[in-house]
Each structure stands twice: as structure tokens, then as C-alpha cells.
Design an enzyme around this catalytic site. Structure first.
Site, PDB file in Angstrom:
ATOM      1  CB  ALA A 143     -43.560  23.352  92.681  1.00  0.00           C
ATOM      2  CE1 TYR A 144     -45.143  14.416  94.373  1.00  0.00           C
ATOM      3  CE2 TYR A 144     -46.125  15.549  96.147  1.00  0.00           C
ATOM      4  CZ  TYR A 144     -46.087  14.639  95.593  1.00  0.00           C
ATOM      5  OH  TYR A 144     -46.699  13.296  95.948  1.00  0.00           O
ATOM      6  CB  THR A 145     -48.497  21.823  94.384  1.00  0.00           C
ATOM      7  OG1 THR A 145     -49.060  21.264  93.300  1.00  0.00           O
ATOM      8  CG2 THR A 145     -47.152  22.809  93.957  1.00  0.00           C
TER       9      THR A 145
ATOM     10  CG  ASP B 272     -36.132  15.611  85.416  1.00  0.00           C
ATOM     11  OD1 ASP B 272     -36.255  16.213  86.515  1.00  0.00           O
ATOM     12  OD2 ASP B 272     -35.801  14.358  85.411  1.00  0.00           O
TER      13      ASP B 272
ATOM     14  CE  LYS C 268     -42.077  25.139  97.218  1.00  0.00           C
ATOM     15  NZ  LYS C 268     -42.044  25.233  95.838  1.00  0.00           N
TER      16      LYS C 268
ATOM     17  N   GLY D  45     -48.125  25.797  84.319  1.00  0.00           N
ATOM     18  CA  GLY D  45     -49.104  25.624  85.418  1.00  0.00           C
ATOM     19  C   GLY D  45     -49.856  27.236  85.657  1.00  0.00           C
ATOM     20  CG  MET D  46     -53.193  29.621  88.404  1.00  0.00           C
ATOM     21  SD  MET D  46     -54.422  29.048  89.267  1.00  0.00           S
ATOM     22  CE  MET D  46     -53.379  28.628  90.906  1.00  0.00           C
ATOM     23  CG  LEU D  47     -46.313  31.958  89.181  1.00  0.00           C
ATOM     24  CD1 LEU D  47     -47.196  33.187  89.219  1.00  0.00           C
ATOM     25  CD2 LEU D  47     -45.725  31.636  90.392  1.00  0.00           C
TER      26      LEU D  47
ATOM     27  CE1 TYR E  36     -45.700  21.844  98.003  1.00  0.00           C
ATOM     28  CE2 TYR E  36     -46.430  23.158  99.871  1.00  0.00           C
ATOM     29  CZ  TYR E  36     -46.076  22.959  98.653  1.00  0.00           C
ATOM     30  OH  TYR E  36     -46.064  24.211  97.809  1.00  0.00           O
TER      31      TYR E  36
END
Length: 283
Positions: free
Chosen positions: A57-59, A35, A126, A11-13, A122
Site C-alpha cells: 500500500a501507499y500509506t 510490482d 483505497k 511491512g509491519m503487517l 488517500y
């Protein structure tokens, strides 16, 4: 030598974290590699690891409204699994969280100890992840809340705005949602700074300083790109109705950094200027 593991490394981060940790002993695992809800797989992956950065994360904020179970698995069960494994290994766990754990109805920056009152599905998932990390690894669990992320290695708001600005005579952007535009490269460096310190476990807010509306953010992006900022027109959220409600106010306070003897992240405009100058938003 300290060994690091990054989950959600594609991912981006996650990719910016790999750059921030360049030259160190780093294991970078994508979703396909690990997983985080699989306890046996997590235990195996964390063997010999000292520091874990959970960027998995599920974003899909809107999709979570109708698929909260899937979001809960990644955002709450996964962090709980990592927290149990890191606690067993006396390792540190850095859980990346979100402003969505708050209602978004404040008028001053949210302190780190503000009670969680999630606004949508969401946010609930979190918040569950935060509670798990702090509860299951109290000595080594760090929750770092962030918001309004943009960066080189993923779809980002500034790049989208610049594309629309070149295609259209004007671009309408909401002016009634306020937060903190945050460059993932800055956040990655701040996470490493925290990991390298002897700061106490707990909650930290990993956002660039200052505040802006999405309209302000778009105008500043146009200015950085040499485009006319007046092409950006203000509108309100009623024009962009989505399945999941968005917080109107997402500004996070940074007092925990001072208490830990660390500098908070710089102003969002300074970060945006460097990001633009380094070509983060493309041509």
C-alpha cells in the site's frame, strides 16, 4: 496443500502475517520483489497460489494530497491487477483497507455496508482498491478494513509516546479523534482465521474492539509501561494541522464476523497489554 502469497511482505503487517502462517507454504514478496501494478509480473507470481494477502500500500497520507496518481497506482490499480489474476485462478484475495474510506463524522460504529465517502486523497485511492477487488473477484474478494495499527516491525504510536514520555515532562495528544488501536499481530491472526474459514467474500472490519481517543491510547500505553499517565495532556486537532484531513470518528462495527460465525477481534486494551508484555514497544 494451500499455497499463500503475501505482497508488501516487508511491512509491519506483512511480517506479522508471515509469523501467523509459520509452517505453511508461503511466498512472501516485498515491493522490490513484485510490482503489483504489473499484470504480467502478477500473473507469473500468482501461478499455483490459492490465497493472496495484499499488504502492499501507499500509506503516506499527507503526501497523497499532492501525489494522488502515485497513491492511486498502488492502492487502486494494484488491487485491481491482483483481483483479475486471483479471479482467473479461482483464488482468494484479501485486500487490507482502511477507515479512511469514510468521512469520520459518524457517532456510532460504521457498519460494513456503509457507503464509502472518502475524506482525503488517500481514502479515495483505497476506496478505489476496495471497489476493484469486490467487483473483479466477487466470489473470492475480501476487503478487510483496519485502522490505528501498531506492531513490532515498524514505527508505532506507543513506542513514540514512550520515547517522548521519557524525554519530556509532558506529552500533548489529541483527544478529539476516536478510533480503535489495533495490534498487527491480532490482525494477522484474524486474516488467517478468515482465510481458513468458509466465510463469504465481502467486507469485514479488522480492528480490535472497543474505542479510544489518541489521548486514551497514549495514557493506556504509559500505564502499561509503568509511567505516569498524567504526563499525557489532552489537546485538539487544531494544534496539529496537516495537509490531509483526518477523520474525527473511525470506529468500525464488527457484525460481519458474527454473520460468518467467527469471533471479532478482542478489546484493544487486552491486545495492548499483551503487546507491551511481549516487548513490542522496546525498552
Amino acid at each position: 496443500m494451500t499455497r499463500y502469497l503475501i505482497t508488501g511482505a516487508a511491512g509491519m503487517l506483512g511480517r506479522d502475517l508471515q509469523e501467523a502462517l509459520a509452517g505453511r507454504d508461503v511466498v512472501a514478496l516485498t515491493r522490490a520483489d513484485l510490482d503489483i501494478t504489473d499484470a504480467a509480473a502478477v500473473a507469473s507470481a500468482l501461478a499455483g497460489i490459492d490465497v493472496v494477502f495484499n499488504c502492499a500500500a501507499y500509506t503516506a497520507v499527507d503526501a497523497a494530497e499532492t501525489d494522488e496518481e502515485a497513491a492511486h497506482a498502488v492502492n487502486a490499480i494494484g488491487p485491481a491487477t491482483l483481483a483479475e489474476a486471483t479471479a482467473a485462478n479461482d483464488a482468494k484475495l484479501f485486500q487490507v483497507s482502511t477507515d479512511y474510506v469514510f468521512q469520520g463524522d459518524a457517532t456510532s460504529p460504521y457498519p460494513e455496508d456503509e457507503p464509502r465517502v472518502p475524506l482525503n486523497a488517500y481514502g479515495r485511492t483505497k476506496a478505489g482498491g476496495e471497489e476493484a477487488v469486490l467487483g473483479l473477484n466477487p466470489a473470492g474478494g475480501y476487503v478487510v478494513r483496519t485502522a490505528w495499527l501498531y506492531g513490532r516491525h515498524g514505527a508505532n504510536f506507543p513506542a513514540t509516546m514512550l520515547r517522548l514520555g521519557r524525554e519530556r515532562d509532558s506529552v500533548s495528544v489529541v483527544n478529539d479523534q476516536v478510533g480503535q488501536p489495533t495490534w498487527t499481530a491480532d490482525l494477522a491472526r484474524q486474516l488467517v482465521l478468515l482465510a481458513d474459514s468458509d466465510a463469504a467474500a465481502g467486507v469485514y472490519h479488522g480492528t480490535n474492539s472497543g474505542q479510544a481517543s489518541w489521548f486514551d491510547f497514549a495514557q493506556a500505553t504509559f500505564q502499561e509501561a509503568g509511567l505516569d499517565p498524567d504526563k499525557v495532556k489532552p489537546t485538539d486537532s487544531s494544534q496539529f494541522v496537516r495537509p490531509a484531513p483526518r477523520p474525527a470518528y473511525s470506529v468500525l462495527g464488527h457484525d460481519a464476523w458474527s454473520r460468518a460465525g467467527l469471533e471479532p477481534m478482542r478489546d484493544w486494551r487486552a491486545a495492548l497489554h499483551e503487546a507491551a508484555s511481549s516487548g513490542v514497544f522496546g525498552e
